[in-house]
Design a protein around this motif. Structure first.
Motif, short mmCIF file in Angstrom:
data_model
loop_
_atom_site.label_atom_id
_atom_site.label_comp_id
_atom_site.label_asym_id
_atom_site.label_seq_id
_atom_site.Cartn_x
_atom_site.Cartn_y
_atom_site.Cartn_z
N TRP A 203 69.59 33.09 65.99
CA TRP A 203 70.70 32.14 65.90
C TRP A 203 70.09 30.74 65.90
CZ3 TRP A 203 69.87 35.59 69.92
CH2 TRP A 203 69.25 35.05 71.04
N PRO A 204 70.82 29.70 65.52
CA PRO A 204 70.24 28.35 65.44
C PRO A 204 69.86 27.81 66.81
CG PRO A 204 72.29 28.51 64.17
CD PRO A 204 72.20 29.75 65.00
N GLN A 205 68.67 27.25 66.92
CA GLN A 205 68.22 26.54 68.13
C GLN A 205 67.40 25.32 67.70
OE1 GLN A 205 67.99 30.11 71.49
NE2 GLN A 205 66.17 28.90 71.07
N GLY A 206 67.24 24.38 68.63
CA GLY A 206 66.50 23.17 68.33
C GLY A 206 67.25 22.28 67.36
N ILE A 207 68.57 22.16 67.56
CA ILE A 207 69.40 21.37 66.64
C ILE A 207 70.37 20.52 67.45
CG2 ILE A 207 69.25 23.01 64.73
CD1 ILE A 207 71.97 24.11 65.57
N LEU A 208 70.98 19.55 66.78
CA LEU A 208 72.01 18.71 67.39
C LEU A 208 73.37 19.40 67.31
CD1 LEU A 208 71.04 15.20 65.96
CD2 LEU A 208 70.78 15.96 68.33
N TYR A 234 85.96 22.56 69.28
CA TYR A 234 85.58 23.81 68.60
C TYR A 234 84.79 23.51 67.34
CZ TYR A 234 86.06 28.12 65.91
OH TYR A 234 85.81 29.25 65.16
N VAL A 235 83.73 24.28 67.10
CA VAL A 235 82.97 24.17 65.85
C VAL A 235 82.86 25.56 65.23
CG1 VAL A 235 81.63 22.14 66.53
CG2 VAL A 235 80.76 24.41 67.07
N ASP A 236 82.85 25.59 63.93
CA ASP A 236 82.77 26.86 63.21
C ASP A 236 81.45 27.57 63.51
OD1 ASP A 236 85.25 26.56 61.98
OD2 ASP A 236 84.40 25.39 60.32
N LYS A 237 81.51 28.87 63.55
CA LYS A 237 80.37 29.77 63.70
C LYS A 237 79.76 29.79 65.11
CE LYS A 237 79.07 29.57 58.81
NZ LYS A 237 77.98 29.30 57.83
N LEU A 238 80.31 29.02 66.04
CA LEU A 238 79.82 29.11 67.42
C LEU A 238 80.19 30.47 68.02
CD1 LEU A 238 78.54 27.41 69.80
CD2 LEU A 238 80.89 27.07 70.55
N VAL A 239 81.41 30.89 67.77
CA VAL A 239 81.92 32.18 68.22
C VAL A 239 81.88 33.13 67.03
CG1 VAL A 239 83.96 33.37 69.14
CG2 VAL A 239 83.45 31.02 69.86
N ASN A 242 76.69 32.49 67.93
CA ASN A 242 75.73 31.39 67.96
C ASN A 242 75.78 30.52 69.20
OD1 ASN A 242 74.75 32.23 65.51
ND2 ASN A 242 75.86 30.70 64.31
N TRP A 243 76.68 30.80 70.13
CA TRP A 243 76.72 30.07 71.40
C TRP A 243 75.44 30.26 72.20
CZ3 TRP A 243 75.94 33.46 75.31
CH2 TRP A 243 76.31 34.80 75.09
N ARG A 244 74.68 31.29 71.92
CA ARG A 244 73.49 31.63 72.72
C ARG A 244 72.44 30.53 72.75
NH1 ARG A 244 75.80 36.12 70.85
NH2 ARG A 244 75.68 38.03 72.07
N GLY A 250 74.88 29.39 76.70
CA GLY A 250 73.90 30.46 76.69
C GLY A 250 72.64 30.12 77.46
N THR A 251 71.68 31.02 77.37
CA THR A 251 70.41 30.86 78.07
C THR A 251 69.22 31.07 77.13
OG1 THR A 251 70.71 33.15 78.82
CG2 THR A 251 71.28 31.41 80.38
N GLY A 252 69.47 30.88 75.83
CA GLY A 252 68.40 30.94 74.86
C GLY A 252 67.83 32.34 74.67
N ALA A 253 66.73 32.40 73.94
CA ALA A 253 66.09 33.69 73.66
C ALA A 253 65.59 34.36 74.93
CB ALA A 253 64.93 33.49 72.68
N LEU A 254 65.14 33.56 75.89
CA LEU A 254 64.61 34.13 77.13
C LEU A 254 65.71 34.79 77.94
CD1 LEU A 254 61.84 32.30 79.12
CD2 LEU A 254 63.29 34.05 80.13
N GLY A 255 66.87 34.13 78.04
CA GLY A 255 67.98 34.73 78.75
C GLY A 255 68.52 35.95 78.04
N ASP A 256 68.49 35.92 76.73
CA ASP A 256 69.03 37.03 75.94
C ASP A 256 68.16 38.28 76.01
OD1 ASP A 256 71.07 37.91 73.91
OD2 ASP A 256 69.26 38.17 72.71
#
Length: 484
Positions: A203-208, A234-239, A242-244, A250-256
């Motif tokens: 999912w997208p990370q490191g973005i604004l 609300y923003v599109d595609k978060l739910v 991509n909330w992760r 979320g808690t990122g890749a490590l939490g996941d």
């Protein structure tokens, strides 16, 4: 499913229920109304289950509870009717709610156990509300969003005397137990280092955070979805997925993935929470001279080193290397050129040899691979009937038996410290984006990027870089709280 597979699944469930029943033998079987109160279910009863967050992973969690043969799916709750639709269809007799608070208030007396499968930021408050009513709880991994929440849920499980389980199914699998048999049998000697890696995030990370707001779907209650998190449009595609990558939710890749990959070494080597953590993170550049500053979002990749105190199974103090975003450790020399070194895995390096597994502790193997079938050790670790499926079924059986009557693979006394470990690692990751202006105000420095964080377990704080302690315990949005 073929007839053979269906027969095997039925036999497995039947064997599980028979074995689990032996563990609960000797209890006086009395009706629930005689016991009184909530949270105490008679061994003769079926478990009345409520699911909160019933789409996606919630759908499979609830389905697997039901497959064990002793759970009735009595209540369903989801803030998004679209996500809930398939589960509602599968359990048409279940009463449906959008707000878990209303469900617990109106029908709490009819609920024995609550399965929480929402986004990370709402796990703790839902689980705590259920436990305070005496309900047993099964909570999807990671157990919580914050370290403080993990500690409080661990304490609450004992205080309210309820059965608990975190949803890291590999903890009940045969794979992690085979790995433990090898370590306990001395096959690889004392463990020196451990490497865990994943190809997540997907999912997208490191973005604004996006500037453009979207239109909230009619079926989604956005305010309820936000729950404890700060208000955001609300923003599109978060739910629903991509909330992760956003720290508010979320808690990122490590939490996941950490609960599936770091869990095996923590369990096998009897590790406590780490004493030190350091990291480096991948960069996204906004121009040719500097890395982007994206404090709202987890980085695209990271390498975290967690240091643990020595145990009887380690050579010295142990380091676990966590790598995500496609970063992997060096390929073991014992692997042949074409033997797979997969996208998700764990590598144990010992004084006498090495061993590996995939995510969930699956596919355990010794290196070189030929040793896997050649080396024989005594099976010293009891297997969970049904393996990963038994992770669900054993929870149901333990709830029916009552608090303290059966041993589970990932009760909060185990899952809580494991979750603290994952989130301590995230402190180091989040610390890399803490920005400070220089004295002249013309530039910024990042003091958390090149240091090692020292962790005080008892007081839940980093002792040498106070800026990250704000992430140990967040402030909930007004109107939401961690319990009564």
């Amino acid at each position: 499913m073929t007839d053979k597979k269906a027969h095997n699944a039925t036999s497995s469930r039947r064997d599980f229920i028979k074995t689990a029943g032996l563990a609960a033998a000797g209890f006086m079987i009395v009706p629930r109304h005689v016991l009184g109160g909530t949270g105490f279910t008679a061994p003769s009863d079926r478990l009345q289950v409520a699911g909160v967050g019933v789409g996606g992973k919630g759908q499979s969690n609830i389905a697997n509870m039901y497959k064990g043969g002793k759970a009735d799916i009595a209540f369903l709750c989801d803030v998004d009717d679209r996500r809930a639709a398939a589960t509602v269809k599968n359990f048409p007799s279940a009463k449906y709610y959008k707000d878990y608070r209303e469900m617990l208030d109106r029908d709490g007396k009819h609920i024995d156990a609550v399965v929480v499968s929402t986004p990370d930021h709402n796990h703790a408050m839902i689980a705590m509300a259920a436990m305070q009513l005496g309900k047993h709880v099964y909570v999807e991994k990671p157990l919580t969003h914050d370290i403080y929440e993990a500690r409080k849920l661990t304490e609450a499980a004992q205080q309210y005397k309820v059965v608990t389980q975190m949803g890291n199914q590999g903890a009940s699998g045969d794979g992690v137990r085979q790995l433990q048999d090898w370590v306990d049998g001395g096959v690889i000697g004392k463990v020196k280092d451990v490497y865990c890696w994943t190809d997540r995030p997907s999912w997208p990370q490191g973005i604004l955070w996006p500037n453009a707001s979207g239109q909230v779907p009619a079926e989604l209650d956005w305010d309820l979805w936000l729950g404890s998190a700060p208000y955001r449009p609300y923003v599109d595609k978060l739910v629903p997925f991509n909330w992760r990558g956003w720290w508010d939710f979320g808690t990122g890749a490590l939490g996941d993935m950490g609960a599936h990959l770091i869990e095996p070494p923590v369990r096998i080597l009897d590790l406590d929470t780490p004493t030190e953590v350091q990291c480096s993170v991948g960069s996204i550049y906004v121009d040719e001279f500097k890395r982007g500053y994206f404090p709202d979002s987890a980085p695209p990749s990271s390498h975290v080193i967690l240091t643990f105190n020595k145990t009887k199974k380690t050579k010295d103090d142990l380091q676990i290397h966590w790598m995500d975003g496609g970063i992997k450790p060096g390929r073991p020399e014992e692997l042949a050129a074409n033997e797979p070194f997969g996208p998700n895995g764990v590598l144990f390096e010992g004084t006498k040899g090495k061993m590996m597994c995939d995510v969930y502790g699956a596919n355990p193997r010794l290196l070189p691979l030929s040793r896997t079938n050649e080396v024989k050790v005594k099976q010293s670790v009891t297997r969970v009937p049904g393996g990963v499926d038994g992770h669900y079924w054993s929870f149901v059986e333990a709830c029916i038996a009552g608090y303290g009557k059966m041993k589970l693979s990932s009760p909060f006394e185990v899952a809580g410290p494991l979750t603290e470990t994952l989130l301590i690692a995230n402190l180091a990751i989040r610390g890399t984006d803490i920005q400070k202006p220089t004295a002249d105000g013309k530039r910024f420095t990042y003091p958390g990027r090149d240091i090692k964080l020292l962790w005080d377990k008892e007081n839940l704080r980093v002792t040498n870089f106070d800026d990250v302690n704000q992430f140990v315990k967040r402030t909930y949005r007004q109107g939401w709280s961690l319990g009564a």
